[in-house]
Design an enzyme around this catalytic site. Structure first.
Site, PDB file in Angstrom:
ATOM      1  N   ASP A 163       0.869  -1.178   0.000  1.00 44.39           N
ATOM      2  CA  ASP A 163       0.000   0.000   0.000  1.00 44.39           C
ATOM      3  C   ASP A 163       0.905   1.226   0.000  1.00 44.39           C
ATOM      4  OD1 ASP A 163      -1.958   1.883   0.283  1.00 44.39           O
ATOM      5  OD2 ASP A 163      -2.872   0.994   2.067  1.00 44.39           O
ATOM      6  N   PRO A 170      12.131   7.628  -3.022  1.00 47.69           N
ATOM      7  CA  PRO A 170      12.493   6.531  -2.117  1.00 47.69           C
ATOM      8  C   PRO A 170      11.643   5.277  -2.319  1.00 47.69           C
ATOM      9  CG  PRO A 170      12.372   8.602  -0.924  1.00 47.69           C
ATOM     10  CD  PRO A 170      11.830   8.866  -2.302  1.00 47.69           C
TER      11      PRO A 170
END
Length: 290
Positions: A163, A170
């Site tokens: 999720d 990143p």
């Protein structure tokens, strides 16, 4: 646009985007990792953004979270354990706890501020899941957890739910083939991975490449398509497994499993919808085919 509203713009690609109007900012700032905003929208209710990208809202979160969790969950024989990477708003955990069989959910969220904001503003999304005794909340790097911590602890999960934010910055490392292989190693027999892969009309190269990476790791990769108003587009999610294929279920079986497993308060999914969202228009099949 009223003088009392703010117009927020969001990009889908170098050539497209969308906007929505909001009336009040409840909180904004910067955590150790990212900028965050909580707004009130006449259309979406309370909504949450990270680094200028919409994450979730009270009104339409069911479209994303129900399908992210239940497309693989209903295909599974009966999930008892799950790992959620990201998902600090608690929406995925809330859907996982709807299964009578679910014994534990490990939620690994990098940014503790996301969890704090969810507790403060988004009970309508997590509905108490963040305080469920079956939840193990770990504030740490999901990449580190999947690669080192979970294997060292001997963990196995029936479902792994990514999720995540979009596969840039990143988060990009969590969409690589190497990471998918590390997630696969954490799956129990008959398990499945679930994630979103993007907007195929606006990000066809991204969607194609992420599906290619998944297919390099898993025997069965099944994309499914949903229009998500907060995201401004048709959005592709995917279920990946060596054993499960959601397309093997007919509508009657899906409805029977929803009833048998006690999945209450579903606002989006039923047997017909489950089957229909696995069917792609011809032009999208060309993008998504192996």
């Amino acid at each position: 646009m009223s003088e009392r509203t703010t117009r927020l713009w969001e990009s889908l690609s170098d050539w497209s985007g969308y906007y929505f109007d909001v009336t009040e900012c409840l909180e904004r700032g910067r955590s150790r990792y990212q900028e965050y905003e909580v707004w009130v929208s006449p259309l979406f209710g309370r909504m949450f953004r990270l680094d200028g990208c919409a994450m979730t809202s009270e009104t339409d979160e069911c479209i994303y979270h129900e399908n992210l969790v239940h497309v693989p969950g209903l295909a599974h024989a009966g999930p008892r354990s799950a790992l959620v990477i990201g998902g600090g708003d608690g929406g995925s955990a809330e859907e996982l706890f709807k299964y009578r069989t679910m014994q534990q959910v490990v939620l690994v969220e990098l940014d503790e501020k996301v969890v704090e904001l969810a507790r403060t503003y988004f009970h309508a999304v997590h509905r108490g899941a963040l305080d469920d005794p079956r939840l193990e909340l770990r504030v740490q790097d999901g990449l580190e957890y999947v690669r080192r911590v979970a294997p060292a602890e001997g963990r196995k999960f029936d479902l792994v739910v990514l999720d995540l934010t979009d596969p840039v910055g990143p988060a990009a490392a969590l969409y690589q083939e190497e990471f998918f292989r590390a997630c696969k190693a954490l799956l129990a027999e008959g398990g499945a991975l679930s994630l979103h892969v993007g907007a195929p009309d606006h990000q066809p190269e991204r969607v194609r490449e992420l599906l290619r990476r998944l297919r390099a790791v898993f025997a069965h990769v099944r994309p499914h398509l949903h229009y998500i108003p907060l995201y401004g587009a048709n959005w592709t999610l995917a279920c990946a497994s060596d054993t499960l294929d959601p397309a093997s279920l007919d509508a009657a079986t899906v409805d029977a499993r929803i009833a048998e497993r006690g999945l209450r308060d579903l606002r989006y999914l039923d047997g017909e919808t489950y089957r229909a969202r696995l069917v792609m228009p011809r032009y999208l099949r060309e993008i998504m085919q192996p």
